[in-house]
Design a protein around this motif. Sequence first.
Motif, short mmCIF file in Angstrom:
data_model
loop_
_atom_site.label_atom_id
_atom_site.label_comp_id
_atom_site.label_asym_id
_atom_site.label_seq_id
_atom_site.Cartn_x
_atom_site.Cartn_y
_atom_site.Cartn_z
N CYS A 104 0.84 -1.21 0.00
CA CYS A 104 0.00 0.00 0.00
C CYS A 104 0.87 1.25 0.00
O CYS A 104 0.57 2.24 -0.68
CB CYS A 104 -0.92 0.00 1.20
SG CYS A 104 -2.05 -1.37 1.21
N TRP A 105 1.96 1.20 0.77
CA TRP A 105 2.85 2.36 0.81
C TRP A 105 3.45 2.63 -0.57
O TRP A 105 3.46 3.78 -1.03
CB TRP A 105 4.00 2.11 1.79
CG TRP A 105 3.82 2.84 3.08
CD1 TRP A 105 3.59 2.30 4.30
CD2 TRP A 105 3.85 4.26 3.25
NE1 TRP A 105 3.47 3.31 5.23
CE2 TRP A 105 3.63 4.51 4.62
CE3 TRP A 105 4.04 5.35 2.39
CZ2 TRP A 105 3.59 5.81 5.15
CZ3 TRP A 105 3.99 6.63 2.92
CH2 TRP A 105 3.77 6.85 4.27
N THR A 106 3.96 1.58 -1.22
CA THR A 106 4.58 1.83 -2.51
C THR A 106 3.55 2.36 -3.50
O THR A 106 3.86 3.23 -4.31
CB THR A 106 5.23 0.55 -3.09
OG1 THR A 106 4.25 -0.48 -3.12
CG2 THR A 106 6.41 0.12 -2.24
N TRP A 107 2.30 1.87 -3.38
CA TRP A 107 1.29 2.37 -4.31
C TRP A 107 0.90 3.81 -3.99
O TRP A 107 0.64 4.61 -4.89
CB TRP A 107 0.05 1.48 -4.36
CG TRP A 107 -0.09 0.86 -5.72
CD1 TRP A 107 0.00 -0.46 -6.02
CD2 TRP A 107 -0.30 1.54 -6.96
NE1 TRP A 107 -0.13 -0.64 -7.37
CE2 TRP A 107 -0.32 0.56 -7.98
CE3 TRP A 107 -0.46 2.87 -7.34
CZ2 TRP A 107 -0.51 0.87 -9.33
CZ3 TRP A 107 -0.63 3.18 -8.69
CH2 TRP A 107 -0.65 2.20 -9.67
N LEU A 108 0.86 4.16 -2.70
CA LEU A 108 0.54 5.55 -2.33
C LEU A 108 1.56 6.48 -2.98
O LEU A 108 1.20 7.49 -3.61
CB LEU A 108 0.56 5.70 -0.80
CG LEU A 108 0.29 7.11 -0.29
CD1 LEU A 108 -1.13 7.54 -0.64
CD2 LEU A 108 0.48 7.18 1.23
N ILE A 109 2.83 6.11 -2.87
CA ILE A 109 3.89 6.98 -3.42
C ILE A 109 3.84 6.97 -4.94
O ILE A 109 3.96 8.01 -5.59
CB ILE A 109 5.25 6.52 -2.87
CG1 ILE A 109 5.30 6.82 -1.36
CG2 ILE A 109 6.39 7.20 -3.59
CD1 ILE A 109 6.37 6.09 -0.62
N THR A 110 3.60 5.78 -5.52
CA THR A 110 3.48 5.69 -6.98
C THR A 110 2.34 6.57 -7.49
O THR A 110 2.48 7.26 -8.51
CB THR A 110 3.21 4.23 -7.39
OG1 THR A 110 4.26 3.42 -6.88
CG2 THR A 110 3.15 4.09 -8.89
N ALA A 111 1.21 6.54 -6.76
CA ALA A 111 0.05 7.31 -7.21
C ALA A 111 0.37 8.80 -7.19
O ALA A 111 -0.02 9.55 -8.11
CB ALA A 111 -1.15 7.00 -6.32
N TYR A 112 1.10 9.26 -6.17
CA TYR A 112 1.51 10.66 -6.15
C TYR A 112 2.40 10.98 -7.35
O TYR A 112 2.25 12.02 -8.00
CB TYR A 112 2.24 11.00 -4.85
CG TYR A 112 1.32 11.44 -3.75
CD1 TYR A 112 0.63 12.65 -3.85
CD2 TYR A 112 1.11 10.66 -2.62
CE1 TYR A 112 -0.24 13.06 -2.85
CE2 TYR A 112 0.24 11.06 -1.62
CZ TYR A 112 -0.43 12.26 -1.73
OH TYR A 112 -1.29 12.67 -0.75
N LEU A 113 3.33 10.07 -7.66
CA LEU A 113 4.20 10.28 -8.82
C LEU A 113 3.35 10.40 -10.09
O LEU A 113 3.58 11.27 -10.93
CB LEU A 113 5.18 9.12 -8.99
CG LEU A 113 6.38 9.06 -8.04
CD1 LEU A 113 7.21 7.83 -8.34
CD2 LEU A 113 7.24 10.30 -8.20
N LEU A 114 2.35 9.51 -10.21
CA LEU A 114 1.51 9.53 -11.41
C LEU A 114 0.76 10.84 -11.55
O LEU A 114 0.71 11.43 -12.63
CB LEU A 114 0.52 8.35 -11.37
CG LEU A 114 1.05 7.03 -11.89
CD1 LEU A 114 0.16 5.89 -11.44
CD2 LEU A 114 1.15 7.05 -13.40
N VAL A 115 0.18 11.32 -10.44
CA VAL A 115 -0.56 12.57 -10.50
C VAL A 115 0.37 13.71 -10.89
O VAL A 115 -0.01 14.65 -11.59
CB VAL A 115 -1.26 12.86 -9.15
CG1 VAL A 115 -1.85 14.26 -9.12
CG2 VAL A 115 -2.35 11.84 -8.91
N ALA A 116 1.63 13.61 -10.47
CA ALA A 116 2.57 14.70 -10.75
C ALA A 116 3.10 14.67 -12.17
O ALA A 116 3.33 15.72 -12.76
CB ALA A 116 3.73 14.66 -9.75
#
Lengths: 176, 531
Positions: free
Chosen positions: B203-215
């Motif tokens: 979940c942590w890696t996906w949270l960070i990945t999702a922020y990267l994607l939005v950016a």
Amino acid sequence: MSLEQQNRRLFTRLAIVAVAMFGFGFALVPFYNQLCAALGINSVERAESAVNTQVDRSRTVVIELDSNTHNLPWRFRPLVSHVSVHPGELTTVEYEVVNVRAAPVTGQAVPSYGPQYAAEYFKKVECFCFTQQTLAAGEVRRMPVTFVVDPKLPKSISSIALSYTFFEVAGRGGQS
Amino acid sequence: MSAVADTHGHAHDAHGHHGGYSGIMRWITTTNHKDIGTMYLWFSFVMFSIGGLMAVMIRMELFSPGLQFFNPEFFNQLTTMHGLIMVFGAIMPVFVGFANWLIPMQIGAPDMAFARLNNWSFWLLPFAASLLVLSFFMPGGAPGVGWTMYAPLTAQMGMGMDFTIFAIHILGMSSILGSINIITTILNMRAPGMTLMKMPLFCWTWLITAYLLVAVMPVLAGAVTMTLTDRHFGTTFFNAAGGGDPVLYQHIFWFFGHPEVYIIALPGFGVISQVIPAFSRKPLFGYASMVYATSAIAILSFIVWAHHMYTVGMPVTGQLFFMYATTLIAVPTGVKVFNWVTTMWKGSLTFETPMLFACGFLFMFTLGGFTGLVLALVPVDIQLQDTYYVVAHFHYVMVAGALFAAFAGIYFWLPKWTGKMYNETLGKIHFWLTMIFFNMIFFVQHFLGLAGMPRRIPDYNLMFETWNKISSLGAFGMGLAQLLFLYIVVSCIRNGKPAAQLPWEGADSLEWTHLPTPAPYHSFETPPVVK
């Protein structure tokens, strides 16, 4: 605030971030241009110029320039008596020749080197000695020699004497 | 897919409430995170097959020097589409599939935060993928510009280029919506007591990945939009004739492109961080440092983009900055590898298929990381730029990194998803075939690259022939091995033996400990209490 409202609020914020980042992509365009202009680092806009990277700056060779005429009514001299060059460096020197006779004269210059074995390391790119020179009566002419000293020149040679001798070419506008 | 529907059909009968549609309409209208996760996974498998077919065609052409099967233009289209389809169609969706299936279960949420949006995020994908694949049938064919779509070549392509640009727009929209959904789910929907630092690392890696994607996905959208307006509306963002600069495209693209590398890799790290502790029967070593390392990788990924373009003629100061920043990423990545290895240290290890893939990941991904460090060094990169060494490097991180992690995850959670057990022997055979053929394809490409064979060229010097033959044979084998994978998954769904309630002794996240196997269609309608 209910969970649904919280979710919607977070959605709105993240959507704003996404839209802002879309704008950021476009903002990179003026930013890039300004940055390149400020630092002068845009090589695309800079004119290309060839740079000689084969120069051996660790040593200097003195080229002594000498001139002679053989039975020729010309005044012939180098504009400078010597130049210091780095091996590999492209250098141009000039000689001046004056025809003091009241008639056209054709001559041919022949180079010689001291020491003699320096000749193979002395590469002339352009030289008045490549062709015969015809001077009108009283004409004054400046003639270039463009040369490179080969970086493979033995370390023991620190100076090279370049000597030209002009010979008259008979029957070519001359009287003799 | 009908087989999957069957599995859920039982759950449906048991619970007796969802949607009211059946057949295909159930899948089109579903808002259930498990259904959508399943669709993502099958979608990415279909795209993986198409992209893999293109890879096999590329290796067919490269089997011998000279031109055998395709003209150079079509070869370029193959390499371009292979890259785009694998990155945007296979690897990214497969991890979104994992996210859909697992994140709500792992944090104790009943579903994703925006269930309808979730449906739309998925259903954008088949249309985008169709646009991509259809571009082959346009006049002029698919774009042959390379997956990076560099200007000024993009200005010259036919209509296929526009199809690709629109496909990228739609894929990006899908990714951004999916990411917002994931962030909201993780931040707002956690069960009571499930603090952020108690979440499974996936979940942590996906949270960070999702922020990267939005950016960064919007930045890519901006770059292809500029390409589009340059092509059709007279702008000159990248056209030097009008004062634009093609190098600018590379800057914008790689500002997206490098974080994209971690968008692909981080969820894989998350999967591996679930699998290795389960088969080591030990908790993950250094959980907090894993979280910080992941964040550090994500932040650093924004300041290293120009290492993809050392040879564009940037000043030495710039090269040095990007070289130092890039080598710095080895530190948090090293922390992660160290933690995985230390988790296994003195664990009671068993090597079922998921663990085999995780170990394969560990070895091969680290090797890919090392060649990445080699390429990060400016003087070396100038020599190796656009050679097969680069191809070998990024396939080690994309295939042996992301894809092996996906395989590990699929074998790991297949019993949870389907309630059936896959054939362990066949799974192990699939691993060893994949591992051996993968190295056969790509290890030799290091040699080819060092010897100077350029990438993206259908022909090559005779002296490269031997290694190319080996590489091509490996590619054919790897392609066939994936048919075995399909067989394993389908036969598991259709007639696998029922899985145990806790098929993996060491698995300890909520979906294993608090939910039956298979996971019911609706889970955690009342949130669990996490101690």
